[in-house]
Design a protein around this motif. Structure first.
Motif, PDB file in Angstrom:
ATOM      1  N   LEU A  62       2.345  -3.365   1.921  1.00  0.00           N
ATOM      2  CA  LEU A  62       1.702  -2.501   1.367  1.00  0.00           C
ATOM      3  C   LEU A  62       0.770  -2.173   2.593  1.00  0.00           C
ATOM      4  O   LEU A  62       0.208  -1.031   2.870  1.00  0.00           O
ATOM      5  CB  LEU A  62       0.792  -3.379   0.417  1.00  0.00           C
ATOM      6  CG  LEU A  62       1.311  -3.463  -0.997  1.00  0.00           C
ATOM      7  CD1 LEU A  62       0.445  -4.446  -1.836  1.00  0.00           C
ATOM      8  CD2 LEU A  62       1.543  -2.094  -1.581  1.00  0.00           C
ATOM      9  N   LEU A  69       1.193   1.509  -3.374  1.00  0.00           N
ATOM     10  CA  LEU A  69       0.649   0.786  -4.570  1.00  0.00           C
ATOM     11  C   LEU A  69       1.434   1.103  -5.739  1.00  0.00           C
ATOM     12  O   LEU A  69       1.945   0.538  -6.612  1.00  0.00           O
ATOM     13  CB  LEU A  69      -0.923   1.125  -4.629  1.00  0.00           C
ATOM     14  CG  LEU A  69      -1.674   0.310  -3.979  1.00  0.00           C
ATOM     15  CD1 LEU A  69      -3.219   0.504  -4.019  1.00  0.00           C
ATOM     16  CD2 LEU A  69      -1.436  -1.374  -4.670  1.00  0.00           C
ATOM     17  N   VAL A  72       4.482  -0.650  -7.021  1.00  0.00           N
ATOM     18  CA  VAL A  72       4.574  -2.016  -7.382  1.00  0.00           C
ATOM     19  C   VAL A  72       3.627  -2.251  -8.346  1.00  0.00           C
ATOM     20  O   VAL A  72       3.646  -3.246  -9.158  1.00  0.00           O
ATOM     21  CB  VAL A  72       4.388  -2.788  -6.258  1.00  0.00           C
ATOM     22  CG1 VAL A  72       5.769  -2.890  -5.463  1.00  0.00           C
ATOM     23  CG2 VAL A  72       3.294  -2.662  -5.306  1.00  0.00           C
ATOM     24  N   GLU A  73       2.396  -1.342  -8.587  1.00  0.00           N
ATOM     25  CA  GLU A  73       1.230  -1.871  -9.220  1.00  0.00           C
ATOM     26  C   GLU A  73       1.234  -1.763 -10.670  1.00  0.00           C
ATOM     27  O   GLU A  73       0.811  -3.151 -11.258  1.00  0.00           O
ATOM     28  CB  GLU A  73      -0.227  -1.161  -8.756  1.00  0.00           C
ATOM     29  CG  GLU A  73      -0.135   0.255  -9.113  1.00  0.00           C
ATOM     30  CD  GLU A  73      -1.388   0.892  -8.500  1.00  0.00           C
ATOM     31  OE1 GLU A  73      -2.361   0.128  -8.363  1.00  0.00           O
ATOM     32  OE2 GLU A  73      -1.478   2.042  -8.828  1.00  0.00           O
TER      33      GLU A  73
ATOM     34  N   ILE B 113      -1.294  -7.392  -4.563  1.00  0.00           N
ATOM     35  CA  ILE B 113      -1.830  -6.222  -4.931  1.00  0.00           C
ATOM     36  C   ILE B 113      -3.339  -6.045  -4.882  1.00  0.00           C
ATOM     37  O   ILE B 113      -3.854  -5.227  -4.281  1.00  0.00           O
ATOM     38  CB  ILE B 113      -0.991  -5.341  -6.292  1.00  0.00           C
ATOM     39  CG1 ILE B 113       0.212  -5.551  -6.121  1.00  0.00           C
ATOM     40  CG2 ILE B 113      -1.791  -4.399  -6.783  1.00  0.00           C
ATOM     41  CD1 ILE B 113       1.126  -5.261  -7.319  1.00  0.00           C
ATOM     42  N   TYR B 116      -4.436  -6.291  -1.369  1.00  0.00           N
ATOM     43  CA  TYR B 116      -4.423  -5.222  -0.558  1.00  0.00           C
ATOM     44  C   TYR B 116      -5.296  -4.179  -0.860  1.00  0.00           C
ATOM     45  O   TYR B 116      -5.825  -3.391  -0.015  1.00  0.00           O
ATOM     46  CB  TYR B 116      -2.837  -4.555  -0.668  1.00  0.00           C
ATOM     47  CG  TYR B 116      -2.961  -3.028  -0.117  1.00  0.00           C
ATOM     48  CD1 TYR B 116      -2.941  -3.062   1.506  1.00  0.00           C
ATOM     49  CD2 TYR B 116      -2.711  -2.062  -0.653  1.00  0.00           C
ATOM     50  CE1 TYR B 116      -2.776  -1.827   1.761  1.00  0.00           C
ATOM     51  CE2 TYR B 116      -2.663  -0.832  -0.065  1.00  0.00           C
ATOM     52  CZ  TYR B 116      -2.863  -0.841   1.160  1.00  0.00           C
ATOM     53  OH  TYR B 116      -2.683   0.660   1.654  1.00  0.00           O
ATOM     54  N   ARG B 117      -5.755  -3.980  -2.288  1.00  0.00           N
ATOM     55  CA  ARG B 117      -6.609  -3.090  -2.788  1.00  0.00           C
ATOM     56  C   ARG B 117      -8.017  -3.277  -2.160  1.00  0.00           C
ATOM     57  O   ARG B 117      -8.983  -2.182  -1.964  1.00  0.00           O
ATOM     58  CB  ARG B 117      -6.980  -3.356  -4.410  1.00  0.00           C
ATOM     59  CG  ARG B 117      -5.704  -2.680  -5.077  1.00  0.00           C
ATOM     60  CD  ARG B 117      -6.168  -2.202  -6.601  1.00  0.00           C
ATOM     61  NE  ARG B 117      -5.097  -2.069  -7.564  1.00  0.00           N
ATOM     62  CZ  ARG B 117      -4.404  -2.958  -8.363  1.00  0.00           C
ATOM     63  NH1 ARG B 117      -5.223  -3.800  -8.706  1.00  0.00           N
ATOM     64  NH2 ARG B 117      -3.494  -2.385  -9.109  1.00  0.00           N
TER      65      ARG B 117
END
Lengths: 146, 268
Positions: A62, A69, A72-73, B113, B116-117
């Motif tokens: 990522l 994103l 996969v999100e 996720i 990373y956000r």
């Protein structure tokens, strides 16, 4: 190798909207597979399990924009929303160690309860301490966007 | 006559149920996975329902209710089949339980996720994050060591308590290496998650943990593993991201710090 696999998958879903759910699952499966190959390379005295390696790999993918994103999100957020349910078998696993609990269960549960609180509070306040040092001793910026 | 047919019926039904659950000698190898999956879903959904009508009473958290109720049901079934709970668990529940358990793999990866956000926070505070986790773990190890001694655990028990901040798959072999009981360590890791899940909101409020969002996230991830990360995400994106990074980094820190700590304290 793995990175190339992922890159091709990213290209197949060039549109801005979320990738199809099967593609998202495919990315997770590919990462899990590669992680399961890497995990046994660590010595027995320094174990690093497959999902931990997988988390690092997905983060690197990522951060280097190989995986976006939107690839996969949708699946990832769904899995995270299930996490409490996925822990039910782990909880029920205690049925296999009821004899340990009978022997010295109360002491163990008390220590585990205290240890959990200690880990939460000590780590949180140690962090607050380091952030305070950063701000007041090293005079560096500590602001973050909410 | 009547009583005889009743017993015969019982035997037939018992055999049918035993075959279906894989607890009879004949069906033991087959082990129907559907029972484990079904039981997990039913007890968890019951927990959700109880949590809703109990107006969010903390002991009614679905994971906690599901765990206690699930073990209790297995205990009753084991009694009915005339076997012990551990054996019944292994033959009847485990095949299905393992299928659900497997999905913790992709679920753990998925925490990359939220991490990373909030990569902005990770990039800015990486040094503080790593230092806090190392120093925080060492302080916690001392506290846990002396608390265990005070409560009267033997050296095996203490050694089993040391690696619990790491994820189960790391904590168990480390516990074995420093002379602990791996099953007790696994139990600790599971209970960490259940405790954080049930009491997390209250603990965060009571200890004013959330006054520093980065600290709250790291603390929840360390104490509650992936379940702590899910809790942290409810507090905010920074907390969620920090908890995700804590799960990974603290596991590696435990790998490195706990064995020398154990030998320093004379556990091995």
């Amino acid at each position: 190798m793995a990175a190339n696999d992922k890159a091709t998958k990213t290209e197949t879903a060039k549109e801005e909207q979320a990738s199809p759910i099967l593609i998202q699952m495919g990315i997770f499966a590919a990462i899990l597979f590669v992680s399961s190959l890497i995990s046994p390379l660590f010595p027995a005295t320094f174990p690093v399990p497959t999902p931990v390696i997988g988390l690092v790999i997905l983060y690197i993918l990522l951060a280097s924009h190989i995986v976006k994103l939107r690839n996969v999100e949708k699946f990832g957020d769904f899995m995270i929303s299930l996490i409490a349910f996925l822990f039910v078998p782990s909880g029920i696993q205690l049925a296999a160690s009821l004899d340990i609990l009978k022997a010295q269960g109360v002491q163990l549960v008390v220590v585990i309860l205290i240890a959990t609180i200690v880990l939460l509070v000590v780590v949180a306040y140690t962090t607050a301490g380091f952030i305070w040092l950063r701000k007041n001793v090293f005079h560096r910026d500590v602001n973050v966007e909410e | 006559m009547m009583t005889l047919t009743a017993t015969a019926h019982m035997a037939v039904w018992g055999k049918w149920l035993g075959d279906a659950l894989g607890t009879n000698a004949a069906g033991a190898s087959a082990g129907n996975a559907l029972f484990g999956i079904f039981l997990s879903l039913v007890v968890y959904l019951f927990g959700q329902w109880l949590f809703k009508i109990g107006k969010g009473f903390f002991l009614f958290q679905p994971l906690f209710v599901g765990m206690v109720l699930g073990i209790f049901i297995l205990f009753l079934f084991a009694k009915a089949f005339g076997t012990d709970t551990a054996t019944f668990y292994k033959s009847a529940y485990l095949p299905g339980g393992n299928i659900i358990f497997w999905f913790l793999n992709p679920a753990t990866i998925a925490f990359a996720i939220p991490l990373y956000r909030r990569n902005d926070v990770v990039k800015k505070f990486w040094l503080e994050i790593v230092l806090s986790l190392i120093v925080g773990l060492v302080i916690s190890l001392f506290v846990i060591y002396y608390v265990s001694k005070l409560i009267g655990l033997d050296n095996v028990g203490i050694a089993s308590m040391m690696p619990q901040a790491a994820t189960t798959a790391i904590a168990m072999p480390i516990a074995g290496a420093i002379g602990g009981n791996t099953a007790v360590t696994a139990m600790a890791c599971i209970l960490n998650a259940v405790i954080i899940y049930a009491l997390g909101d209250w603990l965060v409020k009571f200890f004013h943990v959330n006054s520093d969002p980065i600290g709250a996230g790291l603390g929840l991830g360390t104490a509650g593993h992936t379940v702590g990360s899910a809790k942290a995400l409810q507090l905010g994106s920074i907390q969620g991201s920090m908890a995700s990074i804590a799960v990974v980094v603290i596991s590696i820190v435990v790998d490195i710090v706990v064995p020398p700590f154990a030998s320093m304290m004379g556990l091995i």
